[in-house]
Design a protein around this motif. Structure first.
Motif, short mmCIF file in Angstrom:
data_model
loop_
_atom_site.label_atom_id
_atom_site.label_comp_id
_atom_site.label_asym_id
_atom_site.label_seq_id
_atom_site.Cartn_x
_atom_site.Cartn_y
_atom_site.Cartn_z
N ARG A 261 0.84 -1.21 0.00
CA ARG A 261 0.00 0.00 0.00
C ARG A 261 0.87 1.25 0.00
O ARG A 261 0.61 2.22 -0.74
N VAL A 262 1.90 1.24 0.84
CA VAL A 262 2.81 2.40 0.90
C VAL A 262 3.53 2.57 -0.43
O VAL A 262 3.63 3.69 -0.96
N LEU A 263 4.00 1.47 -1.02
CA LEU A 263 4.72 1.57 -2.29
C LEU A 263 3.83 2.11 -3.40
O LEU A 263 4.28 2.92 -4.23
N ARG A 264 2.59 1.66 -3.45
CA ARG A 264 1.68 2.19 -4.48
C ARG A 264 1.52 3.69 -4.36
O ARG A 264 1.49 4.41 -5.36
N PHE A 265 1.45 4.17 -3.14
CA PHE A 265 1.32 5.60 -2.91
C PHE A 265 2.61 6.32 -3.36
O PHE A 265 2.54 7.37 -4.03
N LEU A 266 3.76 5.80 -3.00
CA LEU A 266 5.02 6.46 -3.33
C LEU A 266 5.28 6.48 -4.81
O LEU A 266 5.90 7.42 -5.35
#
Length: 268
Positions: A261-266
């Protein structure tokens, strides 16, 4: 070397700070861990941390920082953010994606407020904008345990308030070991960091954060409270909010999709 890991120490004026790094991607990710840093820094932990966070290593250069060594009494989360900014400047880290977890999220807020050019995107996980009754009660209890030197009870209470019941049922059998594993020489560092948590008060300045921000919380958080993440989202204009139902403060460990989830945002 696997993941291009490095155990480092950066010196700035009268302070020095331990960090680890791994990965060789163009985009830089800076991770700021929680209050557990007061018990053990990242010194010597480059390889295990690279393994734990290897999902970031392919396309990013990752830096995980501890707080400064020899923390002064009364050092605030804002002071820690200033230390962080100075360390990043010396290492040539600019325009980084910053992930702050729990107390690390408190520090990350001030980093984005006081040094906006240093932060490209911001992730705030299981953290809060200002002190509330929940964190006051919990962390004050931990401070009392630490002052008594009751490390075992401190570890058990931290686990009980962090993890879901489903998780705890599997691991409570290890509680007898908690008081003997990883005990620091003294708890002064922990006490200073814990005190900074219950005095954190960035709420009135969060409107200054203009970078894209992802806020992640646990609906059952027993340490910062279930309303802490929505409160942050209301105060940061360029933010989006995700809440893990059924999880608490350790959502970043228990939720299998947390880092995806964090990677998709970044990477958007």
């Amino acid at each position: 070397m696997l993941f291009h890991t490095k155990n480092g120490n950066v010196c700035v004026g009268d302070m020095n700070m331990d960090y680890v790094s791994f990965g060789r991607g163009e985009d830089v990710v800076v991770m700021l861990p929680g209050l557990g840093d007061g018990l053990r820094t990242v010194r010597g932990m480059a390889l295990p941390l690279a393994m734990l966070y290897r999902i970031y290593a392919k396309d990013h250069s990752v830096f995980i920082f501890s707080r400064r060594n020899d923390l002064p009494e009364g050092h605030s989360t804002r002071d820690m953010a200033e230390d962080q900014a100075r360390a990043m400047e010396v290492l040539g880290i600019t325009d980084a994606d910053v992930i702050g977890i729990s107390q690390g999220g408190m520090i990350a807020q001030y980093l984005a407020i006081d040094h906006p050019r240093a932060v490209r995107k911001l992730v705030l996980a299981v953290t809060l904008s200002e002190q509330n009754e929940v964190i006051q009660q919990v962390v004050s209890g931990w401070i009392s345990m630490a002052r008594r030197g009751d490390y075992g009870l401190l570890m058990i209470d931290t686990a009980e308030k962090s993890y879901s019941e489903r998780y705890l049922k599997r691991y409570r059998c290890l509680y007898p070991l908690l008081g003997r594993m990883g005990k620091p020489k003294d708890l002064k560092r922990f006490l200073i960091q814990a005190d900074s948590c219950i005095h954190h008060n960035a709420g009135a300045e969060l409107e200054k954060i203009m970078c894209p921000t992802l806020i992640i919380g646990g609906a059952c958080d027993k340490i910062v409270g279930g309303s802490a993440a929505p409160d942050l989202a209301e105060k940061i204009s360029q933010s989006e909010l995700f809440i893990y139902d059924g999880l608490g403060h350790a959502a970043y460990e228990e939720a299998r999709d947390f880092h995806e989830r964090v990677l998709r945002f970044l990477e958007r």
